[in-house]
Design a protein around this motif. Structure first.
Motif, PDB file in Angstrom:
ATOM      1  N   GLN B  52       0.831  -1.206   0.000  1.00 48.34           N
ATOM      2  CA  GLN B  52       0.000   0.000   0.000  1.00 48.34           C
ATOM      3  C   GLN B  52       0.869   1.260   0.000  1.00 48.34           C
ATOM      4  OE1 GLN B  52      -3.663  -0.129  -0.034  1.00 48.34           O
ATOM      5  NE2 GLN B  52      -3.074   1.879  -0.842  1.00 48.34           N
ATOM      6  N   LYS B  53       1.925   1.217   0.785  1.00 50.15           N
ATOM      7  CA  LYS B  53       2.806   2.386   0.895  1.00 50.15           C
ATOM      8  C   LYS B  53       3.480   2.701  -0.453  1.00 50.15           C
ATOM      9  CE  LYS B  53       6.709   4.101   3.595  1.00 50.15           C
ATOM     10  NZ  LYS B  53       7.791   3.743   4.521  1.00 50.15           N
ATOM     11  N   SER B  54       3.992   1.676  -1.108  1.00 47.14           N
ATOM     12  CA  SER B  54       4.678   1.930  -2.386  1.00 47.14           C
ATOM     13  C   SER B  54       3.670   2.352  -3.461  1.00 47.14           C
ATOM     14  CB  SER B  54       5.488   0.716  -2.834  1.00 47.14           C
ATOM     15  OG  SER B  54       4.646  -0.362  -3.109  1.00 47.14           O
ATOM     16  N   PHE B  55       2.480   1.761  -3.428  1.00 49.86           N
ATOM     17  CA  PHE B  55       1.443   2.133  -4.407  1.00 49.86           C
ATOM     18  C   PHE B  55       1.030   3.588  -4.189  1.00 49.86           C
ATOM     19  CE2 PHE B  55      -3.074   1.836  -5.995  1.00 49.86           C
ATOM     20  CZ  PHE B  55      -2.734   1.691  -7.330  1.00 49.86           C
ATOM     21  N   ASP B  56       0.812   3.970  -2.925  1.00 49.34           N
ATOM     22  CA  ASP B  56       0.459   5.369  -2.614  1.00 49.34           C
ATOM     23  C   ASP B  56       1.567   6.313  -3.079  1.00 49.34           C
ATOM     24  OD1 ASP B  56      -1.882   4.505  -1.511  1.00 49.34           O
ATOM     25  OD2 ASP B  56      -1.219   4.670   0.584  1.00 49.34           O
ATOM     26  N   GLY B  57       2.796   5.890  -2.888  1.00 49.27           N
ATOM     27  CA  GLY B  57       3.937   6.713  -3.314  1.00 49.27           C
ATOM     28  C   GLY B  57       3.947   6.902  -4.825  1.00 49.27           C
ATOM     29  N   ALA B  58       3.649   5.823  -5.554  1.00 52.87           N
ATOM     30  CA  ALA B  58       3.630   5.912  -7.024  1.00 52.87           C
ATOM     31  C   ALA B  58       2.481   6.805  -7.501  1.00 52.87           C
ATOM     32  CB  ALA B  58       3.514   4.521  -7.632  1.00 52.87           C
ATOM     33  N   LEU B  59       1.325   6.706  -6.805  1.00 55.98           N
ATOM     34  CA  LEU B  59       0.177   7.564  -7.155  1.00 55.98           C
ATOM     35  C   LEU B  59       0.529   9.037  -6.927  1.00 55.98           C
ATOM     36  CD1 LEU B  59      -2.759   5.545  -5.498  1.00 55.98           C
ATOM     37  CD2 LEU B  59      -2.355   5.822  -7.958  1.00 55.98           C
ATOM     38  N   ALA B  60       1.180   9.295  -5.804  1.00 58.91           N
ATOM     39  CA  ALA B  60       1.579  10.676  -5.494  1.00 58.91           C
ATOM     40  C   ALA B  60       2.579  11.176  -6.533  1.00 58.91           C
ATOM     41  CB  ALA B  60       2.192  10.733  -4.088  1.00 58.91           C
ATOM     42  N   ASP B  61       3.487  10.301  -6.933  1.00 58.97           N
ATOM     43  CA  ASP B  61       4.488  10.666  -7.937  1.00 58.97           C
ATOM     44  C   ASP B  61       3.817  10.988  -9.276  1.00 58.97           C
ATOM     45  OD1 ASP B  61       7.132  11.055  -8.778  1.00 58.97           O
ATOM     46  OD2 ASP B  61       7.290   9.017  -9.549  1.00 58.97           O
ATOM     47  N   ALA B  62       2.760  10.227  -9.587  1.00 60.74           N
ATOM     48  CA  ALA B  62       2.027  10.443 -10.846  1.00 60.74           C
ATOM     49  C   ALA B  62       0.997  11.570 -10.721  1.00 60.74           C
ATOM     50  CB  ALA B  62       1.316   9.155 -11.247  1.00 60.74           C
ATOM     51  N   GLU B  63       0.775  12.008  -9.483  1.00 60.14           N
ATOM     52  CA  GLU B  63      -0.216  13.061  -9.187  1.00 60.14           C
ATOM     53  C   GLU B  63      -1.609  12.659  -9.651  1.00 60.14           C
ATOM     54  OE1 GLU B  63       1.425  16.627 -10.856  1.00 60.14           O
ATOM     55  OE2 GLU B  63       3.081  16.681  -9.424  1.00 60.14           O
ATOM     56  N   ILE B  64      -1.999  11.435  -9.302  1.00 60.27           N
ATOM     57  CA  ILE B  64      -3.357  10.959  -9.603  1.00 60.27           C
ATOM     58  C   ILE B  64      -3.934  10.247  -8.376  1.00 60.27           C
ATOM     59  CG2 ILE B  64      -2.977  10.660 -12.095  1.00 60.27           C
ATOM     60  CD1 ILE B  64      -2.688   7.611 -11.499  1.00 60.27           C
TER      61      ILE B  64
END
Lengths: 81, 283
Positions: B52-64
Motif C-alpha cells: 500500500q505504501k509503495s502504491f500510494d507513493g507511485a500515485l503521489a508521484d504520478a499526481e493521480i
C-alpha cells in the motif's frame, strides 16, 4: 503435485543416469508454482525431500537445510518421453 | 512525476507492484505505456502495508488518485498479500516482460535481488523457455553482500563505492550469507582491505551467476536486473564475462523491472477487458 519419493532409486546418481537434471531447492508456494512452470515447459518433474539428498550438498548447506522451517524439496526435471 | 501525456484521449492508468523480499516497488503507466509514477520502500514484515505504501507513493508521484487506476497486477514473493490487486503473475513472467519493455531483443534475464538469483531464457514471443533459481537460501544474493559489508562495519548504501575503490584481487571462496562472517574475519586477519574483500565478494557472485546462466544455455542479448545491478562493479564484472549484448536499465530503474513488467501486462489485460466491454455495448 507429485508426492516426494524416498526410495533408493531416487538417490542423485540414479536420477542422473535416468536422465533427470537437478534444478534447485525450493519450498512452499514457490515450489508448486515452479513445478507447474516446468510442467508447462514440457518437462517431467520429480520432487525429492532435500534431506534425502544431503550427500551432494556442501557441508555448510546441509547444516542450514536441517533447520526445521518450511519443508524443502529439490526439483528434478527431465524431458518428457 | 509528469503529465500523463494522453492529450484529449480518455486516460486510464494501470499499476504494477513487485513485492520483493527486501524492497517493494510500484509503477504507474499511462494509456500510452509511459511510466508516470514510481515508488519503492522496504518490504519489512508487513507485506500488505509495504504494498500500500509503495502504491500510494507511485500515485503521489504520478499526481493521480487511486480510482484513476483501472487495473493492477502484483508480482514478487509477496504478491498474494496485495489486497487491491486484480491478478498476480510470477516474478519470472514479470521480469521477462519488464526486460522486454526496456530491451526488446532480450533473450536471457539475470535477476539478482535481496534473497534470490534467477536466470531466465526467453523466446521471440517473450515466453519463459528455461529458467533456474538459486537453491532456497541467500547464498549468492544481495543478503550475502549486505552481511559481508555489515561485518566490516559498512552499510548497504556503501557497498557500491567500497567495491569500486578496490585495488587488489581477493578471492572469496563461498557465497553463503551465514558463513560470510568467518570469511570476512579470515580475510581481515591476513591483511586484506575491506574494499578488496567487497570486490572479491562481488566476483564470487559473478561466478555463481554465470553458473546459473550456463545451465539455461544463455543467449544474448542479456538483460541484468535487480538491486545488485545498482553496483557498477557487479555490472562491469558481468559484462567482462558475457561480452557483447549486455543491457542494464539506467539508475534505480534496474530495481523496477518486475513492477514495470507487471504494469505492461496490466495494460494489455485492461485493454482486452475494455475492448470486450465495448463489443458487448455495441451488440
Amino acid at each position: 503435485m507429485e508426492l516426494p519419493q524416498h526410495n533408493s532409486e531416487d538417490a542423485p546418481l540414479h536420477l542422473e543416469s535416468d536422465g533427470w537434471v537437478r534444478q534447485f531447492v525450493a519450498s512452499g508456494e514457490r515450489l508448486s508454482e515452479l513445478e507447474q512452470l516446468y510442467r508447462s515447459l514440457g518437462k517431467e518433474v520429480k520432487l525429492i525431500e532435500s534431506a534425502s539428498e544431503f550427500p551432494e550438498l556442501p557441508e555448510n548447506c546441509r547444516t542450514c537445510l536441517t533447520i526445521p522451517t518450511a519443508e524443502s524439496y529439490t526439483i528434478w526435471t527431465r524431458i518428457r518421453k | 512525476m509528469s503529465d500523463c501525456g494522453c492529450g484529449d484521449k480518455p486516460c486510464t492508468y494501470v499499476g504494477g507492484l513487485d513485492v520483493g523480499s527486501t524492497y517493494t516497488k510500484a509503477v504507474i503507466l499511462n494509456s500510452e505505456g509511459d511510466i508516470v509514477g514510481r515508488s519503492m520502500c522496504n518490504t519489512g514484515f508487513k507485506l500488505d502495508v509495504a504494498a500500500q505504501k509503495s502504491f500510494d507513493g507511485a500515485l503521489a508521484d504520478a499526481e493521480i488518485d487511486a480510482e484513476k487506476v483501472g487495473y493492477v497486477i502484483s508480482t514478487g514473493y509477496g504478491r498474494h498479500q496485495v489486497e487491491f490487486r486484480d491478478i498476480t503473475v510470477t516474478a519470472l513472467t514479470a521480469a521477462a516482460r519488464g526486460a522486454h519493455w526496456f530491451f526488446p531483443n532480450t533473450r536471457t534475464v539475470l535477476d539478482i535481488g535481496g534473497q534470490t538469483m534467477k536466470a531466465t531464457k526467453l523466446d521471440d514471443a517473450i515466453k519463459v523457455r528455461s529458467f533456474r533459481l538459486n537453491d532456497k537460501c541467500a547464498a549468492g544474493t544481495g543478503a550475502f553482500l549486505e552481511k559481508t559489508a555489515r561485518y566490516m562495519n559498512y552499510g548497504t548504501e556503501e557497498i557500491g563505492e567500497l567495491a569500486s575503490s578496490s585495488t587488489e584481487d581477493v578471492e572469496i571462496s563461498g557465497v553463503c550469507a551465514v558463513f560470510a562472517e568467518s570469511e570476512v574475519i579470515n580475510q581481515l586477519s591476513i591483511g586484506s582491505a575491506p574494499a578488496d574483500i567487497m570486490h572479491g565478494a562481488m566476483n564470487s557472485l559473478v561466478g555463481r551467476s554465470l553458473q546459473l546462466m550456463r545451465r539455461i544455455k544463455m543467449e544474448p542479448e542479456y538483460t541484468l536486473i535487480g538491486g545488485i545491478m545498482r553496483f557498477p562493479t557487479m555490472v562491469k564484472a558481468l559484462t567482462a564475462e558475457l561480452g557483447e549484448g549486455v543491457n542494464v536499465p539506467e539508475g534505480d530503474l534496474v530495481q523496477y523491472v518486475g513492477a514495470i513488467g507487471a504494469a505492461t501486462l496490466a495494460q494489455q489485460r485492461f485493454g482486452k477487458i475494455e475492448a470486450e466491454s465495448a463489443e458487448i455495448i455495441e451488440a
